[in-house]
Design a protein around this motif. Structure first.
Motif, short mmCIF file in Angstrom:
data_model
loop_
_atom_site.label_atom_id
_atom_site.label_comp_id
_atom_site.label_asym_id
_atom_site.label_seq_id
_atom_site.Cartn_x
_atom_site.Cartn_y
_atom_site.Cartn_z
N THR A 266 0.81 -1.22 0.00
CA THR A 266 0.00 0.00 0.00
C THR A 266 0.85 1.26 0.00
N SER A 267 1.84 1.33 0.89
CA SER A 267 2.61 2.57 1.02
C SER A 267 3.49 2.84 -0.20
N LEU A 268 3.70 1.81 -1.05
CA LEU A 268 4.55 1.98 -2.22
C LEU A 268 3.76 2.07 -3.52
N ASP A 269 2.44 2.00 -3.44
CA ASP A 269 1.60 1.98 -4.63
C ASP A 269 0.99 3.35 -4.86
N SER A 270 1.38 4.01 -5.94
CA SER A 270 0.92 5.38 -6.18
C SER A 270 -0.58 5.44 -6.44
N ALA A 271 -1.15 4.38 -7.02
CA ALA A 271 -2.59 4.39 -7.28
C ALA A 271 -3.37 4.22 -5.98
N ALA A 272 -2.90 3.33 -5.11
CA ALA A 272 -3.61 3.07 -3.86
C ALA A 272 -3.49 4.22 -2.88
N THR A 273 -2.43 5.01 -2.98
CA THR A 273 -2.21 6.10 -2.03
C THR A 273 -2.63 7.46 -2.57
N ASP A 274 -3.17 7.50 -3.78
CA ASP A 274 -3.63 8.77 -4.36
C ASP A 274 -4.59 9.47 -3.37
N PRO A 275 -4.47 10.77 -3.11
CA PRO A 275 -3.68 11.76 -3.86
C PRO A 275 -2.30 12.06 -3.25
N CYS A 276 -1.95 11.40 -2.15
CA CYS A 276 -0.72 11.81 -1.47
C CYS A 276 0.52 11.08 -1.98
N GLY A 277 0.36 9.98 -2.72
CA GLY A 277 1.51 9.27 -3.24
C GLY A 277 2.13 8.33 -2.23
N PRO A 278 3.00 7.43 -2.67
CA PRO A 278 3.64 6.47 -1.78
C PRO A 278 4.63 7.15 -0.84
N SER A 279 5.09 6.42 0.16
CA SER A 279 6.02 6.98 1.13
C SER A 279 7.22 6.06 1.30
#
Length: 389
Positions: A266-279
């Motif tokens: 989750t924390s590395l997936d840009s789609a799943a973490t939209d709008p804040c982006g991965p960390s």
């Protein structure tokens, strides 16, 4: 419901306290050139002591070294107990990490490590929501002999309705003036101290370390770190079969709806973490803080301890500015009666908004005139000067 899941995790984790952590997979087992250079590259470390065999051979160590944080590629003490083993709506986040070393890691060293679950307890967040705190410890061996150790604290918290455990912020967009200033800072950044010794007697309490700027964080940075960590990487049917054994990590993909997806992504997936982006993973932040210290101290010095506390995520697009201050200077004697000349550094890492991301403390052994750093450190240390009132 949230409280029940936290209590169930604490109760179930009781059986693994004192045992090998069930969720920490093995990494690398040798400090080969490819493993070490890949680790250094992934953190943007340009110190030739960690990259250049010929340079290392000409150093005081007579060999290329690995960055101190390279032990995280062997085993990373960031266990969440039995979180991976049962279905839940919880997430684990690394909050603190502490490592100490008795010696360096040299090119070709055989390495091993083991992580244990030490304690699982309940705690409350500022908002009163239930949390669990998992403490894990790690022991490292170099060529069959123990030489480093540490501990980590992971906070297990309920997922919010949107699947996140931390406040969401849109990806930062930089103004032209910000870009110009940061590029200028990167272009004029001081190189590693290198072969010029930093002498203990020349260091004063209150002295500042040169600032180091990292980022903005990119997807390439995150991908490189996955390989630098040395963990098994599975895809396709292999990953599908592995998740069948890990009910706590298996969930539905929030974007595609596919029912077998790795929650750990989750924390590395840009789609799943939209709008804040991965960390960025906590291990990368620890490595960057260590790099700030090793750049300052020089080749002849030795990083004895590093403790890091993560105060908020380092997100995609964020920049991290690391600064440090010498807060103590003293001598200490080990059990072989070797006196070490030590300084303590306080390191702060803030993002482009000025918000605290990491806080760290480091203990460094420095050479002095006619007194090189002598390794390994033997046993515990005794401070030679009583603490001031």
């Amino acid at each position: 419901m949230e409280h029940d899941e936290i209590e169930r995790l604490i109760r179930s984790s009781g059986r693994v306290i004192g045992c090998v952590a069930p969720d920490v997979e093995p990494g690398v087992d040798v400090a080969s050139w490819i493993n070490v250079s890949r680790f250094a590259d992934a953190s943007g470390d340009d110190n030739p002591l960690y990259l250049d065999v010929q340079y290392g051979a000409g150093s005081v160590h007579h060999t290329m070294l690995a960055p101190p944080a390279f032990v995280l590629a062997v085993r990373a003490p960031a266990s969440a107990g039995v979180l991976d083993l049962a279905e839940h709506r919880l997430t684990g986040t690394l909050r603190s990490l502490h490592l100490s070393w008795d010696d360096t890691v040299r090119l070709g060293d055989a390495l091993a490590g083991r992580v244990y679950v030490s304690d699982v307890s309940r705690c409350l967040a500022a908002a009163g929501r239930a949390r669990a705190r998992v403490l894990s410890t790690v022991e490292y061996q170099r060529n069959g002999v123990g030489f480093a150790r540490g501990w980590a604290e992971v906070e297990v918290a309920p997922l919010d309705a949107d699947g996140s455990s931390s406040p969401r912020r849109s990806i930062h967009r930089y103004e032209p003036a910000d870009v110009e200033r940061m590029v200028r800072e990167l272009d004029t950044e001081q190189p590693p101290r290198g072969a010029v010794p930093r002498l203990w007697s020349d260091v004063a309490v209150g002295e500042a370390t040169p600032a180091m700027l990292k980022g903005p964080l990119t997807l390439a940075d995150l991908e490189l770190w996955v390989f630098a960590e040395g963990r098994p990487v599975r895809a396709g049917n292999l990953h599908h079969a592995r998740l069948a054994e890990l009910k706590g990590r298996r969930t539905a993909n929030p974007v595609t709806g596919w029912p077998v997806w790795d929650r750990a992504e989750t924390s590395l997936d840009s789609a799943a973490t939209d709008p804040c982006g991965p960390s960025a993973p906590g291990g990368l932040l620890f490595t960057l803080a260590g790099q700030h210290v090793t750049h300052w101290m020089g080749d002849d010095a030795f990083l004895r301890q590093l403790s890091l506390r993560i105060t908020q995520p380092f997100r995609y697009g964020d920049a991290l500015r690391l600064t440090g201050t010498v807060v103590d200077r003293y001598t200490a004697t080990d059990e072989a009666r070797t006196r070490h000349h030590a300084v303590t550094l306080r390191v702060a890492g803030r993002n482009q908004l000025g918000e605290s991301v990491v806080e760290a403390h480091a203990v460094v052994f420095l050479p002095d005139r006619g007194k090189p750093v002598r390794l390994p450190v033997r046993g515990g240390l005794t401070c030679d000067v009583p603490l001031e009132n």
